[in-house]
Write an enzyme that holds these catalytic residues in place. Structure first.
Site: not given
Ligand code: NAD
Length: 291
Positions: A119, A140, A152, A190
């Site tokens: 993000s 994204h 995006e 964002n």
């Molecule tokens: P989340 O915490 O729900 O999930 C993250 C996952 O990554 C977890 O299951 C964790 O175990 C795993 N993980 C951590 N280290 C790891 C590794 N070394 N190898 C493999 N897996 C690993 O987070 P999320 O909300 O799904 O966010 C994930 C990405 O998406 C981030 O970069 C975030 O910025 C982006 N994002 C989030 C949103 C939102 O609204 N939550 C929206 C757009 C983008």
């Protein structure tokens, strides 16, 4: 380049959504995470969300079965070695993403496009950790992935046009629309959305309105489907604060200073819906302003 096999790293709320839409669109997907529990939870979540789509008549039961059969899981990142496209969607932490990228690259053939769902982290900086900055970019998705129509696409400084066009074609195959963004802090959505949320926090902090009047004003006065404070709770107040810090640090303009009240809520652990308390308290039947 024809993309058929997609690797997804991170099976959290975004990763499972990405695997969901990719498999329904006909791509073979392998999802990687750190534990069997995370992988099993992701597959269970995908199944539950697809069943909801079946019950609403949005997809056929046979589509669901075929999509689920296209999803594989692995704890070993080497299993992504056949991927044409990898989407990294692990925890929003640059050190974690750097380690993932460094562990992944040696398993990939030359043609594989590597992308990140970050993000806020610089695409150009992450690309510099790979052997293929020209084949690296931001992919994204918005949350929740199956519902939100936008992706995006963010080019790093070195991303080549072939890579961009390949990713654009994937977005179109998903039935979504791409917005092209350059690699500057928080990209487009964002950059615009989170400062508005921060301004809503200042409006509360300075006593211009209370939680209900601020959210009602923006719902009824600007036709927003959710008020900004309600939306902040949905996104997560820690995430909103992190994005404000990226904007403040990356652009150096005081207009991006995070609202002290937002910082205070995060310090209290009132992170929004995910912990049942943020600007609203979700522990009862109806969300109530927490103060
Ligand atoms: P989340 O915490 O729900 O999930 C993250 C996952 O990554 C977890 O299951 C964790 O175990 C795993 N993980 C951590 N280290 C790891 C590794 N070394 N190898 C493999 N897996 C690993 O987070 P999320 O909300 O799904 O966010 C994930 C990405 O998406 C981030 O970069 C975030 O910025 C982006 N994002 C989030 C949103 C939102 O609204 N939550 C929206 C757009 C983008």
């Amino acid at each position: 380049m024809e993309i058929q096999k997609v690797g997804v790293i991170g099976a959290g709320q975004m990763g499972n959504g990405i695997a969901h839409v990719m498999s329904l669109a006909g791509y073979d997907v392998i999802v990687n995470d750190l534990s069997e529990e995370a992988l099993n939870a992701a597959v269970a979540r995908i199944e539950k969300n697809m069943l909801r789509q079946v019950s609403k008549g949005q997809i056929e039961e046979s589509d669901m079965a075929a999509a689920l059969a296209r999803i594989g899981t692995s704890l070993d990142v080497a299993a992504l070695g056949q991927s044409d496209l990898v989407i990294e969607s692990a925890t929003e932490n640059e050190e974690i993403k750097n380690k993932i990228i460094e562990g992944l690259i040696p398993h990939l053939p030359e043609h594989t496009i590597v992308t990140t769902n970050t993000s806020s982290i610089s695409i150009t900086r992450l690309a510099s950790r790979t052997d293929r900055p020209e084949k690296f970019m931001g992919f994204h998705f918005m949350n929740p992935v199956p519902l939100m129509k936008l992706v995006e696409l963010i080019r790093g400084i070195a991303t080549d046009d072939e890579t961009y066009q390949s990713c654009l074609k994937v977005v179109e195959t998903l039935g979504k629309t791409a917005a092209s963004a350059e690699d500057f802090p928080a990209f487009i959505v964002n950059r615009i959305l989170v400062p508005m949320i921060n301004e809503a926090c200042y409006t509360l902090y300075e006593g211009v309105g209370n939680v209900a009047s601020i959210d009602n004003a923006m719902k009824l006065g600007a036709n927003h489907p959710m008020g900004p404070l309600e939306l902040a709770d949905f996104i997560g107040l820690d995430t909103c604060l992190a994005i404000m810090n990226v904007l403040h640090d990356g652009l150096g303009d005081t207009k991006y200073r995070p609202c002290p009240l937002l910082t205070k809520y995060v310090a209290a652990g009132w992170l929004g819906r995910k912990v049942k308390r943020g600007f609203y308290d979700y522990r009862g039947d109806v969300p109530m302003p927490s103060r």
